[in-house]
Structure formats: C-alpha cells, structure tokens
Scaffold this motif. Structure first.
Motif, PDB file in Angstrom:
ATOM      1  N   VAL B 138      -8.853   3.662   1.842  1.00 17.20           N
ATOM      2  CA  VAL B 138      -8.238   2.344   1.987  1.00 17.20           C
ATOM      3  C   VAL B 138      -6.863   2.383   1.313  1.00 17.20           C
ATOM      4  N   LEU B 139      -5.829   2.158   2.110  1.00 14.08           N
ATOM      5  CA  LEU B 139      -4.450   2.245   1.620  1.00 14.08           C
ATOM      6  C   LEU B 139      -4.204   1.158   0.575  1.00 14.08           C
ATOM      7  N   GLY B 140      -3.918   1.571  -0.671  1.00  6.05           N
ATOM      8  CA  GLY B 140      -3.632   0.601  -1.728  1.00  6.05           C
ATOM      9  C   GLY B 140      -4.799   0.304  -2.631  1.00  6.05           C
ATOM     10  N   ARG B 141      -5.923   1.033  -2.451  1.00  3.01           N
ATOM     11  CA  ARG B 141      -7.100   0.737  -3.267  1.00  3.01           C
ATOM     12  C   ARG B 141      -7.520   1.890  -4.178  1.00  3.01           C
ATOM     13  N   HIS B 142      -6.857   3.049  -4.064  1.00  7.59           N
ATOM     14  CA  HIS B 142      -7.356   4.208  -4.822  1.00  7.59           C
ATOM     15  C   HIS B 142      -7.244   4.002  -6.334  1.00  7.59           C
ATOM     16  N   ALA B 143      -6.234   3.244  -6.770  1.00  5.60           N
ATOM     17  CA  ALA B 143      -6.025   3.065  -8.213  1.00  5.60           C
ATOM     18  C   ALA B 143      -6.681   1.790  -8.745  1.00  5.60           C
ATOM     19  N   ILE B 144      -7.009   0.852  -7.861  1.00  4.45           N
ATOM     20  CA  ILE B 144      -7.570  -0.441  -8.276  1.00  4.45           C
ATOM     21  C   ILE B 144      -8.755  -0.755  -7.366  1.00  4.45           C
TER      22      ILE B 144
END
Lengths: 237, 237
Positions: B138-144
């Motif tokens: 999921v683009l934009g979810r790897h860190a949060i």
C-alpha cells in the motif's frame, strides 16, 4: 457543477421527501467540494496564503467532532525552509525504502509518482494527537482507545475540504517515521504525530487522483464496499 | 447563515487574494455545514430515508481520500430491529462501565447525557477497516501502519458532512467493544470495526453540542491548539 451535484439537485425535486430534505443548495455545494478534493503533490504554486483564509481553514478543522468533546488535535504550522528541507530529506529516504520492496511493473509505475510537495507548498501543517486532552475520563473512549486518534482524522478531513473550497490544495505526506517528525518538531513523547499536510494555493486540482492517472490503482465502485445487515451480505443475498 | 460563513464572504472581497480564492460560494456553504453538524443522540425522528439520499451520503464517504488509493472502508447498513436492539443492550452495559468510574459532579452530569440513538435512528451504518485492501504494497503505509485506519475516518467525516447537508443527523456510538460488534455483524477477524453511526432524519440539529449543553466539557479556542514552527511555540514566542 459535477455529475453528482447535478444528480443531487434532480433527486431533491422528487416528491415524497420529508420537509427537511428539500433544501438542496448546501448538499450540492458540498458534493462539488468532495469531488474536486485531491491529494496534491505536484501542483502547489507556493503563492502567499492570506492569513484570514488560513484561519478559516484551521477553524474548520477545529470544528470537527471529537470523542467526549476532547478536541485532542494540535496543529503545528511550519513555514521555516530549513525544517521543511530536513523533513523532505527524510521523506525521500523513506520513499526509497518503499521503492526497494517493489518489482517489475510496480517499481516502474511507482518511479513516476511524486509523493510530496513539502518545499513547494506554502506551508506544512503537522497534526498531532494528545491523548491527555480531557483525560482521565474521556466520554466515549473507555472501550476504544483509538477513538481519540479517530477524532484527529475527522479534523484533518474538515481541513482538507475547507482548503479545497477555498481554492487551495492539500497533500497528506505519510512517507515518514513518527519518531523523526517528533524530534524534528519537538513533539512531547506522549503526543503522537498523525499527519504532515502540505497546504497552499495550487495551479490546478487534477480531475483524476494521481495514483489512478499513473496506473497505480483504480477506484472501486461503491457497491463493492456495501453490506446489508451483516458483513458479506449483498442486497439480494 | 452562520457568523463564520458571513465572515468568509466578507474576507473574500478583500483585495490581494490570488485569483483562485475569489469564488466564495463553495466555502461559505461548506462552513455552514461544518458549523451545523452535530453528534446526534436524542433528535432522531426515525422517518424514512429515501434511497437516493442514502446513496449520495454513502457516495460522499466513498469519495474520501485514502492511503495509496486503497479505499479500505466497508459500510454495513443495519436496519434489522433485532440486531439494533442487541447492539443497544451492549452499549447500555458499556455505558454503565464508564459511569462506574465517575464520582460526584462528573457522575451527576454524565447521568443526564444520552449517548446513543441506535433504535430511534432510521438505520445504523457500521464502518470497518480492511488492512488487506490494496495490500501487500500500500503506497504510503509502509512507515505508518495506522494510515489505513486514518483513511476510514476521513470517509466517516465525509459521510457526516454529507448527511448534515442533506438535513440528516449522524451519531457516532463508541460505547462498545470491537469484539462484540465483530461477532454481531459477522465481521472477519482481520477486519476491524471502527464506528457505529446512527443515521437518519432528525427533528432538529442542536445549536450547541450535547456535551457542552450538559456541562460535561466546553470547547476550546482555536489558538490553544496552534503552534508555530515547533510544538509548544506560540506566535510571539
């Protein structure tokens, strides 16, 4: 006027509605804003944002619903170029972390997608969640600890729609580690960073979401996410 | 028209705005909706909700931003009286759990506050979060990890504002255990219940939030949640 707003006006004229459903103007205007809203990365102009406009947008956020009326959000307005450059460096490093997990077509498609407008936007708005606001007995949070976090997101959506209605753009950056942002902005350990929003005037708002335009993912029809009476049941099942 | 909407119109006429900030109509209408929105418990009429109106409100929710365009929400529409009575029983029990923690003035104030309109509203909309939508990358979810959960809340706020603009009321019930709601509605173990929203026509929307009217808590001024450049810094510090 968009299609859905037009449909709203038409449907409003259908007989049989209860009296409080006849005033269509607010709904049509809202649907137009909801449909025009975009997650902006490449279209920020960097132009000045008049203080009264910024104030209205932040007031809209602050008017959001919150569990137990706790209003557990804070907004850190970041204009400083050095702070924003430092944040951008970190975000680009996290972008690389994500990119390294991708292969083939996914890697190729992602390489074309801009994920942030941190320095090009007029300012950054870091949004945080303070679980101590209204504590210890926050009405409505004893069974669901995350209810306060949910409230902060409602405020963000108010901000996003208000900005859109004012002709501004918002881009939610999430390629960062919360701990980095906490240290960068001096956020206390008990307060949680929730979002970095790029905010400011834009040259335009795209008709189609960036990720759809670049072939990353297509939007789903509404019917795919509707269930009737229980999870997994369609209308006729 | 509310004060803030009027202020918006006035401010819009100030010279020096960039051209895309001159069309004030969408902003004034939106601010009016944002200000009229209430968390409704006692004002539901139970009247029929025309299908096209419900559809527009759900479409507004489904048009919300989402991390990586994952649209990780689902909406379970619950009209069944038995299901709603069962949920209400559980909520009243959780209300008692919360009440048992209060003493003195807090207990007295809380005793007068209605916390749900589950059976009086026209229907319930249970909202859930599916982390597998658009996974694994999921683009934009790897860190949060919670970014997907945040998206679901943005959809809820769109729904809330759309309902308000349509003359309806919404009440977010959070006096429940997620596991109870999961079992009641057959929600799979990997999908997380986020909210139960009471939805339907109302007799009126209160001028003041229920919790403020009953003396539970007062809203704070905007300035209390604004920080400049870093957390804890006021405008002149």
């Amino acid at each position: 006027m968009t299609g859905i707003a037009g449909a709203a006006l038409t449907a409003m004229k259908t007989p049989g509605h209860t009296p409080n459903l006849t005033d269509s103007a607010p709904a049509a205007g809202l649907y137009d804003v909801i449909n025009r809203r975009r997650d902006v990365r490449g279209e920020f102009s960097g132009a000045e944002l008049p203080e009264p406009v910024l104030r209205r947008v932040l007031t809209a956020a602050h008017t959001a619903p919150s569990v137990g009326l706790s209003q557990p959000w804070d907004f850190i307005l970041v204009r400083d170029a050095g702070t924003r450059r430092a944040f951008r460096e970190h975000v680009l490093a996290e972008r690389s972390v994500f990119a390294s997990k991708l292969e083939g077509e996914r890697a190729e498609t992602f390489s074309k997608i801009k994920v942030e407008g941190i320095v090009e936007s007029t300012l950054g708005v870091a949004v945080t969640y303070d679980p101590n606001r209204g504590a210890p007995e926050v009405l409505g949070r004893h069974a669901i600890a995350d209810a306060g976090l949910y409230s902060v997101c409602l405020a963000i959506q108010n901000l996003w729609l208000a900005a859109t209605a004012e002709g501004l753009g918002v881009g939610w950056v999430s390629f960062y580690r919360e701990e980095f942002l906490r240290r960068l902005l001096g956020v206390p350990s008990e307060v949680r960073p929730v979002a970095w929003l790029c905010l400011g005037p834009v040259r335009e708002l795209a008709d189609t979401p960036d990720l759809e335009r670049h072939g990353w993912r297509q939007r789903m029809p509404l019917e795919d996410v509707l269930h009737y009476e229980a999870y997994g049941r369609g209308r006729n099942r």
